[in-house]
Design a protein around this motif. Structure first.
Motif, PDB file in Angstrom:
ATOM      1  N   VAL A 245       6.892   9.344  -6.643  1.00  0.00           N
ATOM      2  CA  VAL A 245       6.133   8.478  -5.735  1.00  0.00           C
ATOM      3  C   VAL A 245       5.384   9.230  -4.630  1.00  0.00           C
ATOM      4  O   VAL A 245       4.658   8.614  -3.850  1.00  0.00           O
ATOM      5  CB  VAL A 245       7.061   7.410  -5.086  1.00  0.00           C
ATOM      6  CG1 VAL A 245       7.713   6.542  -6.143  1.00  0.00           C
ATOM      7  CG2 VAL A 245       8.136   8.049  -4.190  1.00  0.00           C
TER       8      VAL A 245
ATOM      9  N   LYS B  62       8.708  17.796  -3.916  1.00  0.00           N
ATOM     10  CA  LYS B  62       8.963  17.116  -5.206  1.00  0.00           C
ATOM     11  C   LYS B  62       7.748  17.217  -6.125  1.00  0.00           C
ATOM     12  O   LYS B  62       7.888  17.475  -7.325  1.00  0.00           O
ATOM     13  CB  LYS B  62       9.333  15.649  -4.954  1.00  0.00           C
ATOM     14  CG  LYS B  62       9.629  14.858  -6.217  1.00  0.00           C
ATOM     15  CD  LYS B  62      10.470  13.608  -5.968  1.00  0.00           C
ATOM     16  CE  LYS B  62       9.834  12.545  -5.118  1.00  0.00           C
ATOM     17  NZ  LYS B  62      10.691  11.355  -4.954  1.00  0.00           N
TER      18      LYS B  62
ATOM     19  N   LYS C 163      18.274   5.731  -2.935  1.00  0.00           N
ATOM     20  CA  LYS C 163      17.848   4.632  -3.830  1.00  0.00           C
ATOM     21  C   LYS C 163      18.754   4.404  -5.031  1.00  0.00           C
ATOM     22  O   LYS C 163      18.349   3.782  -6.014  1.00  0.00           O
ATOM     23  CB  LYS C 163      16.394   4.891  -4.263  1.00  0.00           C
ATOM     24  CG  LYS C 163      15.423   4.845  -3.093  1.00  0.00           C
ATOM     25  CD  LYS C 163      13.998   5.228  -3.444  1.00  0.00           C
ATOM     26  CE  LYS C 163      13.114   5.226  -2.202  1.00  0.00           C
ATOM     27  NZ  LYS C 163      11.791   5.815  -2.404  1.00  0.00           N
TER      28      LYS C 163
ATOM     29  N   ARG D 208      10.517   0.307   8.878  1.00  0.00           N
ATOM     30  CA  ARG D 208      10.540   0.376   7.407  1.00  0.00           C
ATOM     31  C   ARG D 208      11.661   1.312   6.990  1.00  0.00           C
ATOM     32  O   ARG D 208      11.794   2.413   7.539  1.00  0.00           O
ATOM     33  CB  ARG D 208       9.200   0.917   6.890  1.00  0.00           C
ATOM     34  CG  ARG D 208       9.177   1.061   5.362  1.00  0.00           C
ATOM     35  CD  ARG D 208       9.662   2.425   4.876  1.00  0.00           C
ATOM     36  NE  ARG D 208       9.881   2.433   3.427  1.00  0.00           N
ATOM     37  CZ  ARG D 208      10.159   3.528   2.725  1.00  0.00           C
ATOM     38  NH1 ARG D 208      10.210   4.697   3.310  1.00  0.00           N
ATOM     39  NH2 ARG D 208      10.396   3.450   1.435  1.00  0.00           N
TER      40      ARG D 208
ATOM     41  N   GLN E  16      13.976   2.808   3.352  1.00  0.00           N
ATOM     42  CA  GLN E  16      14.132   2.856   1.900  1.00  0.00           C
ATOM     43  C   GLN E  16      15.175   1.794   1.530  1.00  0.00           C
ATOM     44  O   GLN E  16      15.864   1.274   2.413  1.00  0.00           O
ATOM     45  CB  GLN E  16      14.630   4.236   1.481  1.00  0.00           C
ATOM     46  CG  GLN E  16      13.760   5.382   1.953  1.00  0.00           C
ATOM     47  CD  GLN E  16      14.381   6.724   1.615  1.00  0.00           C
ATOM     48  OE1 GLN E  16      14.282   7.193   0.493  1.00  0.00           O
ATOM     49  NE2 GLN E  16      15.038   7.337   2.582  1.00  0.00           N
TER      50      GLN E  16
ATOM     51  N   PHE F  73       7.909   2.865  -1.066  1.00  0.00           N
ATOM     52  CA  PHE F  73       7.185   3.961  -0.405  1.00  0.00           C
ATOM     53  C   PHE F  73       5.669   3.724  -0.428  1.00  0.00           C
ATOM     54  O   PHE F  73       4.980   4.005   0.553  1.00  0.00           O
ATOM     55  CB  PHE F  73       7.545   5.286  -1.082  1.00  0.00           C
ATOM     56  CG  PHE F  73       6.991   6.490  -0.392  1.00  0.00           C
ATOM     57  CD1 PHE F  73       7.366   6.811   0.909  1.00  0.00           C
ATOM     58  CD2 PHE F  73       6.087   7.327  -1.040  1.00  0.00           C
ATOM     59  CE1 PHE F  73       6.864   7.935   1.548  1.00  0.00           C
ATOM     60  CE2 PHE F  73       5.582   8.452  -0.409  1.00  0.00           C
ATOM     61  CZ  PHE F  73       5.967   8.759   0.887  1.00  0.00           C
TER      62      PHE F  73
ATOM     63  N   ASN G   2       6.227  14.246   3.856  1.00  0.00           N
ATOM     64  CA  ASN G   2       5.778  12.890   3.525  1.00  0.00           C
ATOM     65  C   ASN G   2       4.918  12.301   4.642  1.00  0.00           C
ATOM     66  O   ASN G   2       3.921  11.632   4.382  1.00  0.00           O
ATOM     67  CB  ASN G   2       6.977  11.966   3.277  1.00  0.00           C
ATOM     68  CG  ASN G   2       7.595  12.171   1.901  1.00  0.00           C
ATOM     69  OD1 ASN G   2       7.054  12.898   1.064  1.00  0.00           O
ATOM     70  ND2 ASN G   2       8.732  11.540   1.660  1.00  0.00           N
TER      71      ASN G   2
ATOM     72  N   LEU H  27      16.517  13.425   3.761  1.00  0.00           N
ATOM     73  CA  LEU H  27      15.899  12.739   2.615  1.00  0.00           C
ATOM     74  C   LEU H  27      15.759  13.781   1.504  1.00  0.00           C
ATOM     75  O   LEU H  27      14.906  14.658   1.552  1.00  0.00           O
ATOM     76  CB  LEU H  27      14.541  12.140   2.974  1.00  0.00           C
ATOM     77  CG  LEU H  27      13.998  11.080   1.997  1.00  0.00           C
ATOM     78  CD1 LEU H  27      12.954  10.190   2.655  1.00  0.00           C
ATOM     79  CD2 LEU H  27      13.480  11.655   0.699  1.00  0.00           C
TER      80      LEU H  27
ATOM     81  N   TYR I  20      16.598  14.446  -3.003  1.00  0.00           N
ATOM     82  CA  TYR I  20      16.452  13.739  -4.283  1.00  0.00           C
ATOM     83  C   TYR I  20      17.504  14.166  -5.299  1.00  0.00           C
ATOM     84  O   TYR I  20      18.078  15.247  -5.190  1.00  0.00           O
ATOM     85  CB  TYR I  20      15.083  14.059  -4.898  1.00  0.00           C
ATOM     86  CG  TYR I  20      13.939  13.890  -3.946  1.00  0.00           C
ATOM     87  CD1 TYR I  20      13.519  12.626  -3.558  1.00  0.00           C
ATOM     88  CD2 TYR I  20      13.275  15.003  -3.416  1.00  0.00           C
ATOM     89  CE1 TYR I  20      12.458  12.459  -2.681  1.00  0.00           C
ATOM     90  CE2 TYR I  20      12.225  14.847  -2.525  1.00  0.00           C
ATOM     91  CZ  TYR I  20      11.822  13.576  -2.169  1.00  0.00           C
ATOM     92  OH  TYR I  20      10.787  13.411  -1.292  1.00  0.00           O
TER      93      TYR I  20
END
Ligand code: LMR
Length: 327
Positions: free
Chosen positions: A32, A39, A92, A167, A169, A190, A211, A232, A234
């Motif tokens: 994303v 990433k 997530k 906002r 996640q 996102f 980001n 954050l 992954y």
């Protein structure tokens, strides 16, 4: 002319007799964020290394920026076999395992090096297999970085967050984190964050520097705090059934390419976080504000009850192991 037609006909019939070259297996890698982020870079490195190791056998197609699937859809798509590799944020996964919620606990890790040590530990590595029963195989952890709080006003103390819409996640831990300081957290994909900040649907958010910069969040926020209050990162995952079905040599080569690509992405994460911070500062669209030890202490104090709230789901042993990684 006649000779040319005859030659073409002969060539055609010969081609029909030859066995058709097998088409390469297409591996879709969807994410994303932007290509320039840790990433995004890891995904492109995986494509390069996998196609080099298995020439003509595999074609890796990388889809950045929620082009193929966004949050919410990508996990389902992986289980349905519509995409083979994704790398969602550790925030997530709660639908599949509660254990990974550990990574969302505010102020648990001192810095990204501590996160790295925990992920590398026996307990951290075990978590890669925490979803195999659900058809998800963890191929490795990948860093992005520590998160920074942002809003349209300075967030020096927790009282400054009171009544603001943030906002988040899709994580219940992050929901509890902002509620603990009197904020109104809202789960949003996102891909919707920029517009939500721009139109005032939300007042603030949290994300790592890469980001913030690549998605221009600093252009629609007045202040970004140097808060480093959480991480954050992954997990790169694949469909466990598909992975198992691969010929051994292909699986081994893909795994090697994955390990190398993660190393590369992690290096980008370590090397570039400060560069992205500097780029945000140089853009002069938002003020980047330092936070004193005393101010951060107040945030930590206010958010600490979140640990107790989720300790049952996560496990005290895991929280202790994470704390031990702070050294
Ligand atoms: C977010 O939703 O803020 C992040 O998880 C996006 C990402 O993949 O870095």
């Amino acid at each position: 002319m006649k000779v040319q037609v005859l030659a073409a006909a002969v060539a055609l019939s010969l081609a029909a007799l030859l066995p058709a070259a097998a088409a390469p297996m297409v591996i879709k890698y969807s994410h994303v964020v932007a290509d320039q982020t840790p990433k995004g870079q890891a995904a492109l490195k995986f494509k390069e290394l996998a196609e080099k190791a298995l020439p003509g056998k595999v074609e890796v197609q990388v889809f950045p920026n929620s082009q193929l699937f966004g949050d919410g859809k990508e996990m389902e798509a992986l289980l349905l076999g519509d995409v083979q590799i994704i790398a969602p944020s550790l925030a997530k996964f709660a639908k599949y395992t509660k254990k990974l919620q550990i990574f969302d606990l505010p102020f648990l890790f001192d810095d990204i090096a501590a996160v790295d040590r925990f992920q590398d530990s026996a307990k951290g590595q075990e978590l890669l297999d925490s979803m195999t029963g659900k058809g998800i195989k963890g191929l490795g952890y990948l860093h992005n970085g520590m998160k920074q709080l942002s809003a349209n006003k300075p967030l020096k103390t927790p009282a400054d967050a009171k009544g603001l819409k943030f906002r988040i996640q899709s994580s219940d831990v992050l929901e509890a984190q902002f509620k603990a300081v009197g904020g109104n957290p809202q789960k949003l994909a996102f891909a919707e964050v920029y517009q939500a900040l721009q139109t005032g649907v939300v007042d603030g958010t949290e994300n790592p520097w890469s980001n913030i910069y690549t998605k221009k969040f600093h252009e629609v926020q007045k202040v970004i705090m140097d808060s480093n209050h959480g991480v954050l990162d992954y997990m790169v995952i694949t469909n466990a059934g598909w992975w198992k079905s691969l010929p051994d040599d292909v699986r081994t080569a893909l795994n090697k390419a994955m390990v190398e690509s993660i190393k590369y992405g992690n290096k980008v994460a370590f090397d570039e976080a400060e560069n992205y911070r500097q780029k945000v500062i140089a853009d002069k669209k938002a003020d980047v504000m330092p936070m004193s030890k005393a101010e951060l202490g107040q945030w930590r104090e206010a958010m600490k009850p979140v640990w107790t709230k989720f300790e049952g789901d996560i496990g005290k042993d895991l929280i202790d192991a994470a704390l031990a990684a702070n050294k």
